[in-house]
Design a protein around this motif. Structure first.
Motif, PDB file in Angstrom:
ATOM      1  N   CYS A  15       0.900  -1.137   0.212  1.00  0.00           N
ATOM      2  CA  CYS A  15      -0.042  -0.089   0.152  1.00  0.00           C
ATOM      3  C   CYS A  15       0.977   1.312  -0.125  1.00  0.00           C
ATOM      4  O   CYS A  15       0.468   2.423  -0.653  1.00  0.00           O
ATOM      5  N   THR A  16       1.982   1.327   0.546  1.00  0.00           N
ATOM      6  CA  THR A  16       2.791   2.337   0.839  1.00  0.00           C
ATOM      7  C   THR A  16       3.620   2.813  -0.512  1.00  0.00           C
ATOM      8  O   THR A  16       3.573   3.722  -0.717  1.00  0.00           O
ATOM      9  N   LEU A  17       3.802   1.576  -1.247  1.00  0.00           N
ATOM     10  CA  LEU A  17       4.481   1.792  -2.533  1.00  0.00           C
ATOM     11  C   LEU A  17       3.583   2.727  -3.646  1.00  0.00           C
ATOM     12  O   LEU A  17       3.963   3.385  -4.330  1.00  0.00           O
ATOM     13  N   ASN A  21       4.754  10.194  -4.447  1.00  0.00           N
ATOM     14  CA  ASN A  21       6.393  10.381  -4.322  1.00  0.00           C
ATOM     15  C   ASN A  21       6.688  10.995  -3.308  1.00  0.00           C
ATOM     16  O   ASN A  21       7.890  10.659  -2.423  1.00  0.00           O
ATOM     17  N   ASP A  22       5.867  12.377  -2.840  1.00  0.00           N
ATOM     18  CA  ASP A  22       6.513  13.240  -2.172  1.00  0.00           C
ATOM     19  C   ASP A  22       6.449  12.758  -0.513  1.00  0.00           C
ATOM     20  O   ASP A  22       6.933  13.199   0.447  1.00  0.00           O
ATOM     21  N   ILE A  23       5.512  11.640  -0.563  1.00  0.00           N
ATOM     22  CA  ILE A  23       5.426  11.150   1.040  1.00  0.00           C
ATOM     23  C   ILE A  23       5.709   9.925   1.221  1.00  0.00           C
ATOM     24  O   ILE A  23       5.754   9.493   2.180  1.00  0.00           O
ATOM     25  N   ARG A  24       6.269   9.209   0.126  1.00  0.00           N
ATOM     26  CA  ARG A  24       6.400   7.560   0.113  1.00  0.00           C
ATOM     27  C   ARG A  24       7.634   7.367   1.285  1.00  0.00           C
ATOM     28  O   ARG A  24       7.407   6.470   2.123  1.00  0.00           O
ATOM     29  N   THR A  25       8.689   7.967   0.983  1.00  0.00           N
ATOM     30  CA  THR A  25       9.709   7.540   2.197  1.00  0.00           C
ATOM     31  C   THR A  25       9.405   8.022   3.454  1.00  0.00           C
ATOM     32  O   THR A  25       9.746   7.218   4.327  1.00  0.00           O
ATOM     33  N   SER A  26       8.861   8.884   3.611  1.00  0.00           N
ATOM     34  CA  SER A  26       8.175   9.459   5.070  1.00  0.00           C
ATOM     35  C   SER A  26       7.324   8.409   5.716  1.00  0.00           C
ATOM     36  O   SER A  26       7.394   8.120   6.775  1.00  0.00           O
ATOM     37  N   ALA A  27       6.342   7.869   4.705  1.00  0.00           N
ATOM     38  CA  ALA A  27       5.493   6.826   5.146  1.00  0.00           C
ATOM     39  C   ALA A  27       6.150   5.743   5.558  1.00  0.00           C
ATOM     40  O   ALA A  27       5.733   4.903   6.491  1.00  0.00           O
ATOM     41  N   PHE A  28       7.191   5.164   4.597  1.00  0.00           N
ATOM     42  CA  PHE A  28       8.015   4.035   4.944  1.00  0.00           C
ATOM     43  C   PHE A  28       8.699   4.332   6.474  1.00  0.00           C
ATOM     44  O   PHE A  28       8.649   3.385   7.068  1.00  0.00           O
ATOM     45  N   ALA A  29       9.304   5.388   6.595  1.00  0.00           N
ATOM     46  CA  ALA A  29       9.609   5.760   8.021  1.00  0.00           C
ATOM     47  C   ALA A  29       8.672   5.626   9.217  1.00  0.00           C
ATOM     48  O   ALA A  29       8.956   4.877  10.189  1.00  0.00           O
ATOM     49  N   ILE A  30       7.621   6.061   8.971  1.00  0.00           N
ATOM     50  CA  ILE A  30       6.374   6.098   9.983  1.00  0.00           C
ATOM     51  C   ILE A  30       5.918   4.445  10.167  1.00  0.00           C
ATOM     52  O   ILE A  30       5.844   3.943  11.273  1.00  0.00           O
ATOM     53  N   ARG A  31       6.040   3.686   9.010  1.00  0.00           N
ATOM     54  CA  ARG A  31       5.544   2.364   9.184  1.00  0.00           C
ATOM     55  C   ARG A  31       6.662   1.456   9.906  1.00  0.00           C
ATOM     56  O   ARG A  31       6.152   0.830  10.836  1.00  0.00           O
ATOM     57  N   ALA A  32       8.023   1.884   9.406  1.00  0.00           N
ATOM     58  CA  ALA A  32       9.043   1.147  10.142  1.00  0.00           C
ATOM     59  C   ALA A  32       9.131   1.414  11.710  1.00  0.00           C
ATOM     60  O   ALA A  32       9.435   0.442  12.521  1.00  0.00           O
ATOM     61  N   PHE A  33       8.868   2.750  12.037  1.00  0.00           N
ATOM     62  CA  PHE A  33       9.033   2.781  13.411  1.00  0.00           C
ATOM     63  C   PHE A  33       7.677   2.226  14.216  1.00  0.00           C
ATOM     64  O   PHE A  33       7.829   1.600  15.237  1.00  0.00           O
ATOM     65  N   ASN A  34       6.478   2.042  13.585  1.00  0.00           N
ATOM     66  CA  ASN A  34       5.481   1.349  14.252  1.00  0.00           C
ATOM     67  C   ASN A  34       5.733  -0.407  14.313  1.00  0.00           C
ATOM     68  O   ASN A  34       5.511  -0.800  15.303  1.00  0.00           O
ATOM     69  N   GLN A  72      20.676   5.517  14.751  1.00  0.00           N
ATOM     70  CA  GLN A  72      19.773   4.438  14.520  1.00  0.00           C
ATOM     71  C   GLN A  72      19.023   4.353  13.145  1.00  0.00           C
ATOM     72  O   GLN A  72      18.118   5.755  13.118  1.00  0.00           O
ATOM     73  N   PRO A  73      18.993   3.552  12.358  1.00  0.00           N
ATOM     74  CA  PRO A  73      18.545   3.900  10.769  1.00  0.00           C
ATOM     75  C   PRO A  73      17.046   4.217  10.887  1.00  0.00           C
ATOM     76  O   PRO A  73      16.637   5.336  10.366  1.00  0.00           O
ATOM     77  N   VAL A  74      16.202   3.592  11.609  1.00  0.00           N
ATOM     78  CA  VAL A  74      14.644   4.177  11.794  1.00  0.00           C
ATOM     79  C   VAL A  74      14.642   5.405  12.342  1.00  0.00           C
ATOM     80  O   VAL A  74      13.860   6.488  11.923  1.00  0.00           O
ATOM     81  N   ALA A  75      15.382   5.755  13.531  1.00  0.00           N
ATOM     82  CA  ALA A  75      15.331   7.078  14.058  1.00  0.00           C
ATOM     83  C   ALA A  75      15.780   8.232  13.242  1.00  0.00           C
ATOM     84  O   ALA A  75      14.988   9.252  13.060  1.00  0.00           O
ATOM     85  N   SER A  76      16.738   7.964  12.383  1.00  0.00           N
ATOM     86  CA  SER A  76      17.261   8.944  11.402  1.00  0.00           C
ATOM     87  C   SER A  76      15.980   9.288  10.361  1.00  0.00           C
ATOM     88  O   SER A  76      16.028  10.601   9.930  1.00  0.00           O
ATOM     89  N   GLU A  77      15.639   8.304   9.883  1.00  0.00           N
ATOM     90  CA  GLU A  77      14.455   8.365   8.768  1.00  0.00           C
ATOM     91  C   GLU A  77      13.356   9.027   9.234  1.00  0.00           C
ATOM     92  O   GLU A  77      12.607   9.864   8.855  1.00  0.00           O
ATOM     93  N   LEU A  78      13.018   8.705  10.443  1.00  0.00           N
ATOM     94  CA  LEU A  78      11.845   9.311  11.228  1.00  0.00           C
ATOM     95  C   LEU A  78      12.052  10.533  11.353  1.00  0.00           C
ATOM     96  O   LEU A  78      11.140  11.558  11.272  1.00  0.00           O
ATOM     97  N   TYR A  79      13.378  11.168  11.947  1.00  0.00           N
ATOM     98  CA  TYR A  79      13.592  12.497  12.057  1.00  0.00           C
ATOM     99  C   TYR A  79      13.510  13.355  10.582  1.00  0.00           C
ATOM    100  O   TYR A  79      12.854  14.670  10.873  1.00  0.00           O
ATOM    101  N   ARG A  80      13.777  12.768   9.577  1.00  0.00           N
ATOM    102  CA  ARG A  80      13.760  13.416   8.397  1.00  0.00           C
ATOM    103  C   ARG A  80      12.240  13.624   7.768  1.00  0.00           C
ATOM    104  O   ARG A  80      11.791  14.580   7.462  1.00  0.00           O
ATOM    105  N   ALA A  81      11.448  12.399   8.108  1.00  0.00           N
ATOM    106  CA  ALA A  81       9.875  12.647   8.139  1.00  0.00           C
ATOM    107  C   ALA A  81       9.130  13.767   8.873  1.00  0.00           C
ATOM    108  O   ALA A  81       8.488  14.334   8.363  1.00  0.00           O
ATOM    109  N   VAL A 124      -0.990   5.847  13.031  1.00  0.00           N
ATOM    110  CA  VAL A 124      -0.155   5.869  11.646  1.00  0.00           C
ATOM    111  C   VAL A 124      -1.042   6.577  10.697  1.00  0.00           C
ATOM    112  O   VAL A 124      -0.423   7.334   9.834  1.00  0.00           O
ATOM    113  N   TYR A 125      -2.271   6.479  10.801  1.00  0.00           N
ATOM    114  CA  TYR A 125      -3.160   6.954   9.564  1.00  0.00           C
ATOM    115  C   TYR A 125      -3.127   8.415   9.591  1.00  0.00           C
ATOM    116  O   TYR A 125      -3.228   9.153   8.743  1.00  0.00           O
ATOM    117  N   TYR A 126      -3.260   8.928  11.011  1.00  0.00           N
ATOM    118  CA  TYR A 126      -3.386  10.424  11.344  1.00  0.00           C
ATOM    119  C   TYR A 126      -1.849  10.970  10.730  1.00  0.00           C
ATOM    120  O   TYR A 126      -1.856  11.977  10.345  1.00  0.00           O
TER     121      TYR A 126
END
Length: 273
Positions: A15-17, A21-34, A72-81, A124-126
């Motif tokens: 679903c995230t794929l 495009n402009d939110i896909r990377t951030s969405a993966f970061a949110i999903r990975a954190f969850n 930490q990889p997830v934390a770094s990507e989440l920070y960018r998001a 996650v949806y919010y």
């Protein structure tokens, strides 16, 4: 982030794929954190260690919002998001708090189970709505109901896994008592009519929330439909479970749907979930 989501949350990964495009990377970061917070309970045998790991994530979120990002990889990507989309800290904290408050998989009632489903899924949806810049009360309402539907369905789907590991099933004790089913029966893989009645009761509640989320679609802004695409595999599982007479241990329910990517793409095109 990509691999974490693909390996541990395949349906949401697909679903995230399909997100813009402009939110896909951030969405993966949110999903990975969850995923990281959700997996804590499965990865430890001592609840105290689990609470320590959740405490790490709680402190990590505080540090991120204070500008101090752990290596930490997830934390770094989440920070960018967070920086890119100004995501609300409270939603991330809710995900952690939900897991911390319910480290046991046992629920006293169906209402308690439903509350946990929302607290551990809807945020996650919010955040995805925030990432898209959607501020809409109807979208928030749909996110709440879809979170409940998906959370309840995920717990039903986890019953065979819990039985295999001889863990208490994430099912409501009030419903189990009403139907005369013990935890030990579930752990032994009981396929009795009473066990099916327990599963039916939880699945029916999940279906009600999914239908409620879908009933709001006429009031949703167009970009929100992509965010709610996970409603499709949730509905497919619930329908298959119904056709199998709520036998949660039937092997057919464990098979991956090879046509799901095509179905998701088609539903994105039709703006349906």
């Amino acid at each position: 982030m990509f691999l974490i989501c693909r390996n541990f949350d395949y349906e949401n990964f697909l679903c995230t794929l399909l997100l813009p495009n402009d939110i896909r990377t951030s969405a993966f970061a949110i999903r990975a954190f969850n995923i990281e917070t959700a997996r804590v309970q499965d990865s430890v045998s001592d609840p105290r260690i689990g609470q320590m790991r959740l405490k790490f994530w709680e402190e990590t979120i505080d540090n991120i919002y204070n500008g101090h990002v752990p290596k930490q990889p997830v934390a770094s990507e989440l920070y960018r998001a967070i920086k890119r989309h100004t995501l609300s800290k409270r939603h991330l904290k809710r995900l952690i708090l939900a897991r911390s408050n319910h480290f046991s998989t046992s629920f006293l009632s169906l209402d308690e189970m439903e509350s946990y489903a929302e607290e551990s899924t809807s945020p996650v949806y919010y955040m995805l709505l925030e990432a898209l810049g959607i501020k809409n009360i109807h979208a928030d309402h749909a996110a709440s109901h879809l979170g409940k539907a998906q959370g309840l369905t995920n717990m039903v789907r986890s019953v065979p896994h819990c039985a295999e590991r001889r863990l208490a099933p994430p099912l409501p004790q009030d419903v189990m008592m009403e139907k005369g089913v013990s935890q030990e029966e579930i752990i032994r893989g009981s396929r009795s009519d009473n066990t099916r009645d327990v599963i039916f009761t939880v699945a029916a509640r999940a279906s009600q929330h999914l239908e409620k989320a879908r009933s709001i679609k006429t009031n949703l802004p167009e970009p929100a439909f992509r965010i709610f695409l996970p409603g499709l595999p949730v509905g497919q599982y619930l329908e298959k479970l119904r056709l199998l007479h709520f036998d949660v241990f039937d092997a057919k329910l464990q098979r991956r749907n090879s046509l799901l990517p095509l179905a998701l793409y088609w539903n994105r095109f039709r703006m349906k979930f």
